[in-house]
Design a protein around this motif. Structure first.
Motif, PDB file in Angstrom:
ATOM      1  N   CYS A  45     -23.799 -52.478  30.798  1.00  0.00           N
ATOM      2  CA  CYS A  45     -23.078 -52.770  30.469  1.00  0.00           C
ATOM      3  C   CYS A  45     -22.016 -52.694  31.055  1.00  0.00           C
ATOM      4  O   CYS A  45     -20.808 -51.314  30.865  1.00  0.00           O
ATOM      5  N   HIS A  47     -18.912 -52.872  28.749  1.00  0.00           N
ATOM      6  CA  HIS A  47     -18.252 -52.817  27.725  1.00  0.00           C
ATOM      7  C   HIS A  47     -18.446 -51.453  27.479  1.00  0.00           C
ATOM      8  O   HIS A  47     -17.060 -50.692  27.338  1.00  0.00           O
ATOM      9  N   CYS A  64     -27.593 -57.454  25.909  1.00  0.00           N
ATOM     10  CA  CYS A  64     -26.706 -55.489  26.277  1.00  0.00           C
ATOM     11  C   CYS A  64     -27.400 -55.448  24.342  1.00  0.00           C
ATOM     12  O   CYS A  64     -27.540 -56.260  23.587  1.00  0.00           O
ATOM     13  N   HIS A  67     -24.349 -54.230  21.419  1.00  0.00           N
ATOM     14  CA  HIS A  67     -22.792 -55.218  20.693  1.00  0.00           C
ATOM     15  C   HIS A  67     -23.458 -56.318  21.090  1.00  0.00           C
ATOM     16  O   HIS A  67     -22.759 -56.840  20.635  1.00  0.00           O
TER      17      HIS A  67
HETATM   18  S1  FES Z   1     -22.142 -51.602  25.499  1.00  0.00           S
HETATM   19 FE1  FES Z   1     -22.573 -54.121  25.947  1.00  0.00          FE
HETATM   20  S2  FES Z   1     -21.277 -55.247  24.730  1.00  0.00           S
HETATM   21 FE2  FES Z   1     -21.183 -52.856  23.945  1.00  0.00          FE
END
Ligand code: FES
Length: 107
Positions: A45, A47, A64, A67
Motif C-alpha cells: 500500500c 499509505h 487495503c 485502513h
Molecule cells: S496502510 Fe493501506 S490504507 Fe493505510
C-alpha cells in the motif's frame, strides 16, 4: 521492453482474488478480475507499506487491510482516503495457462 516472468498457474488465483508475489527482492500483488483477466501492481500500500494481498478484492478494486484505503488495481488509481498516491502497475497476461508479469515495466 522488459521480460515476461512466469508467476504461477492461472488456476492458482481465483477470479476476483489477489495473491502476493515476491520477485527479485520486490513484492507485487497479482489480481484476477471477475472475468478472469490478470493485473499486477506493487504489493505494498502507498499509505503505510502494508501487503495488499492481505486485503479484499471487490470487482476491480483492492481494499487495503489496514485502513481500508481503496485502489483500482487496473490503473493503480487511489479511490478512497487515506490513500492518495497511486500504485505502480505492471503488464500481466495469461500465456499457455500460466500467469506472466513484466516486473521491470512499471506503468
Ligand atoms: S496502510 Fe493501506 S490504507 Fe493505510
Amino acid at each position: 521492453m522488459g521480460d515476461w516472468i512466469d508467476v504461477c498457474d492461472a488456476d492458482d488465483i481465483e477470479h476476483e482474488d489477489v495473491m502476493r508475489w515476491d520477485h527479485d527482492g520486490r513484492t507485487f500483488a497479482i489480481y484476477r478480475a471477475p472475468d478472469g483477466a490478470v493485473y499486477a501492481t506493487d504489493g505494498l500500500c502507498t499509505h503505510e507499506q502494508v501487503h495488499l494481498a492481505d486485503g479484499m478484492v471487490m470487482d476491480h478494486e483492492i481494499e487495503c487491510p489496514k485502513h481500508n484505503g481503496l485502489f483500482d488495481y487496473r490503473s493503480g488509481a487511489p479511490l478512497r482516503a487515506p490513500v492518495c498516491e497511486a500504485l505502480a502497475t505492471y503488464p500481466a497476461r495469461i500465456e499457455g495457462g500460466r500467469i506472466q508479469v513484466m516486473p521491470d515495466q512499471a506503468g
